[in-house]
Write a protein that holds these residues in place. Sequence first.
Motif, PDB file in Angstrom:
ATOM      1  N   VAL A   1      -1.379  -0.239   0.281  1.00  0.00           N
ATOM      2  CA  VAL A   1      -1.617  -1.749   0.873  1.00  0.00           C
ATOM      3  C   VAL A   1      -1.154  -2.584  -0.219  1.00  0.00           C
ATOM      4  O   VAL A   1      -1.276  -2.727  -1.358  1.00  0.00           O
ATOM      5  CB  VAL A   1      -3.356  -1.744   0.872  1.00  0.00           C
ATOM      6  N   ASN A   2      -0.376  -3.490   0.278  1.00  0.00           N
ATOM      7  CA  ASN A   2       0.033  -4.920  -0.237  1.00  0.00           C
ATOM      8  C   ASN A   2       0.388  -5.995   0.531  1.00  0.00           C
ATOM      9  O   ASN A   2       0.187  -5.773   1.709  1.00  0.00           O
ATOM     10  CB  ASN A   2       1.344  -3.975  -1.163  1.00  0.00           C
ATOM     11  N   ASN A   3       0.998  -7.061  -0.219  1.00  0.00           N
ATOM     12  CA  ASN A   3       1.413  -8.276   0.656  1.00  0.00           C
ATOM     13  C   ASN A   3       2.300  -7.752   1.836  1.00  0.00           C
ATOM     14  O   ASN A   3       3.433  -6.990   1.463  1.00  0.00           O
ATOM     15  CB  ASN A   3       2.012  -8.988  -0.277  1.00  0.00           C
ATOM     16  N   ASP A   4       2.246  -8.452   2.904  1.00  0.00           N
ATOM     17  CA  ASP A   4       3.376  -7.956   4.050  1.00  0.00           C
ATOM     18  C   ASP A   4       4.535  -8.725   3.588  1.00  0.00           C
ATOM     19  O   ASP A   4       4.613  -9.900   3.346  1.00  0.00           O
ATOM     20  CB  ASP A   4       2.648  -8.548   5.509  1.00  0.00           C
TER      21      ASP A   4
ATOM     22  N   SER B   1       3.382 -13.131   3.187  1.00  0.00           N
ATOM     23  CA  SER B   1       2.955 -12.532   2.104  1.00  0.00           C
ATOM     24  C   SER B   1       1.438 -13.172   1.807  1.00  0.00           C
ATOM     25  O   SER B   1       0.677 -12.550   0.960  1.00  0.00           O
ATOM     26  CB  SER B   1       3.900 -13.119   0.830  1.00  0.00           C
TER      27      SER B   1
ATOM     28  N   LYS C   1      -0.883 -12.434   3.775  1.00  0.00           N
ATOM     29  CA  LYS C   1      -1.601 -11.111   4.516  1.00  0.00           C
ATOM     30  C   LYS C   1      -1.312  -9.804   3.931  1.00  0.00           C
ATOM     31  O   LYS C   1      -0.161  -9.475   3.446  1.00  0.00           O
ATOM     32  CB  LYS C   1      -1.468 -10.984   6.006  1.00  0.00           C
ATOM     33  N   TYR C   2      -2.163  -9.318   3.776  1.00  0.00           N
ATOM     34  CA  TYR C   2      -2.087  -7.788   3.425  1.00  0.00           C
ATOM     35  C   TYR C   2      -1.712  -6.738   4.610  1.00  0.00           C
ATOM     36  O   TYR C   2      -1.941  -7.035   5.684  1.00  0.00           O
ATOM     37  CB  TYR C   2      -3.288  -7.163   2.716  1.00  0.00           C
TER      38      TYR C   2
ATOM     39  N   LYS D   1      -8.762  -4.443   0.323  1.00  0.00           N
ATOM     40  CA  LYS D   1      -7.932  -5.729   0.322  1.00  0.00           C
ATOM     41  C   LYS D   1      -7.601  -6.010   1.839  1.00  0.00           C
ATOM     42  O   LYS D   1      -7.393  -7.170   2.281  1.00  0.00           O
ATOM     43  CB  LYS D   1      -6.835  -5.641  -0.628  1.00  0.00           C
ATOM     44  N   PHE D   2      -7.492  -4.880   2.392  1.00  0.00           N
ATOM     45  CA  PHE D   2      -6.763  -4.869   3.946  1.00  0.00           C
ATOM     46  C   PHE D   2      -7.705  -5.813   4.609  1.00  0.00           C
ATOM     47  O   PHE D   2      -9.174  -5.430   4.872  1.00  0.00           O
ATOM     48  CB  PHE D   2      -6.560  -3.597   4.675  1.00  0.00           C
TER      49      PHE D   2
ATOM     50  N   VAL E   1      -5.152 -12.716   0.509  1.00  0.00           N
ATOM     51  CA  VAL E   1      -4.379 -12.187  -0.629  1.00  0.00           C
ATOM     52  C   VAL E   1      -4.859 -12.876  -1.853  1.00  0.00           C
ATOM     53  O   VAL E   1      -4.934 -14.071  -1.960  1.00  0.00           O
ATOM     54  CB  VAL E   1      -2.879 -12.470  -0.394  1.00  0.00           C
TER      55      VAL E   1
END
Length: 685
Positions: free
Chosen positions: A167-170, A174, A176-177, A463-464, A468
């Motif tokens: 799971v990370n920044n889109d 950026s 949103k996760y 985090k999801f 962020v």
Amino acid sequence: MKLSITTLLYAASAALLIATACNNAAPTKALADQGSDPLLSHMDSSQQPNEDFFMFANNGWFKANPIPASETSNGIFKTIQDDVNDAIKKICEHAAAATDATPGSNKQKIGDFYASGMDTVAIAQLGFGALAEEIKKVTAITNTNELLAQIAHQQRIGAGGMFGFYVNNDDMNSAKYAIFLSQGGLGLPNRDYYFNTDERAKNIRTQYVAYIAEALTLSGVDKASAATSADMIMKLETSLAKACRKLEALRDPYANYNKKSIVEFSKSTPNINWQVMLANMGIKNPDTVVIGQPEFFTALDKLVKETSLDTWKDYCRWQYLNTFSPYLNKELDQAHFNFYAKTLSGQQEQKPRWKRIVEQTDGSLGELIGQVYVDEHLPKGSKEKLMEIGLNIKAVYAERIKALDWMGDSTKQKALSKLDKIIFKVGYPDKWKDMSSMQITRKNFVQNVINANAWGYDDMVRKFGQPVDRTEWGMYPQTYNAYYNPSNNEICVPGCNIYVPGFELADDAVLYGIIGGSTFGHEITHGFDDQGSQYDENGNLNNWWTAEDKRKFGEKTKLIVQQFNNYTVLDSIHVNGDATQGENIADLGGVVMGYEAFKKTPQYKNNEIIAGLTPDQRFFLGYAYAWMVNRRPEAMQRMILTDVHAPAQWRINGPLSNMPEFYKTFDVKEGDKMYRPDSMRVKIW
């Protein structure tokens, strides 16, 4: 800043050595024993700076410090890591001695984790039985749905399998996760190990199958069944590898970003219901997922159906063994070492147990270790000095962008805006993570590792759906490394990067060569390399270039790819210029920015001679010190196949052979090995 020790006699001797070497004559005897300045003691006077600057600057140290049997490399990284490990060892031993520490406290967790790892008697008594409950879950699988539920569980505790997940920044948003799924599930480092036809690769495959069979036997499987299972596992992994992309193909952020709804993605993989899979992996109500390599998941879906359930169960058992053998009994630990360290990287013997457990404790509880490390071991003022150097590098970067002759005004303004918005995370974080929910005891080392893995996984997936957190760090203050994160448009430089081995107080030439050039300059340039340049000031994939400027930039990056493709590492093995181009661009930008910032210091302006070396000589020797690393051939081969960094020798010789200031300083002329025609020299930032 000034060096703490210099003598007139030493300075005169140093001046003689460097002057002789720079005039391409046979240098006088190396002066390593005539003074304490590392830049001189590391030199090898039998080498010429205009032929191989890396060896000229560092081979004296390599000769005096051969690679220990317990290591795959030796150099500045190991020297600093040894100092850091000594500090962490003190932290761990102090905590372990506090048997009355408050339950759940940081001290209790650190002490019990370390003590459980050092308790070889308890580990031996538990043996493979430490994983008995987990293996029971695998044995109980009766259908595909249960298999997929087991894979989901293994993902959650760090045993992995089948595919990659995070799971990370889109990349496109950026703020949103996003959920990312990628190719994975391999026991060998990457796909090339399964298909390369050279004798090294063939031998590694043979040894890998033997290792699988040995580990299965040590876990209680009879030899004949273990041999059969090992062959089937290798066949399955080879099918997975066939669907994986090569290392260089993973560098295109657009090609590796394929966003789909969960419903749409599940339809494309009829044998894997991703709504159920992600729910089992702890993701609540996902609507979309980013697929890195769609063709991999098409192949995986077929393998789920076509591969026998027994083979998949063997594969799951193998994932447990391969992941947790280093934390189990001596026999499994040794088998794992023999393949992954000895066969793959040439390491001859294991590190001392205390060092391995220190490194594991730091890897699992680094956030807790870091708090003590900052208070008790990091020199005061480290954060401020690092920030000072970083801001100076950033300032000269702006000057360089404004002066570019190949970039138009519109793109320059956007580049300057992106540079201005880069977030600096330096030294140590302002807030620490709450790890109070992690359960650690002295009773079971492998269970402690599993609990730490599970905590880290849960920390990621929680985090999801949340905003962020751009204040979060991806490294610890005791980590000798640094990074640039394009999604946050940030660089992180942990506190221990302030160390320069051999110097009580390093002068600015050395600081700007190592910390300025190879650290801050390097990481900032990642925001403008072939990948980072595709992200805008807010961390989103977004083309902020004019078409003409993008074309000119592409021409320059092609030159650096060609340059590094021509470097031979072992036999016929070359540096992979495509895979390493981002790091090579960052190295070149880093040393250029480090040098430009150094020129603004009093040491440079006053032409201050230290240990007989001019400011320019000290700067370039200091930069070479930043990558003073000697590797075993096996480790070098592994690096070429799996790492996006070029080997250290070419991280020095490559960028410096593009700098006219280096040519002037060390009298590099046409015909010298370090010489490149002006038309071939890469000039980007």
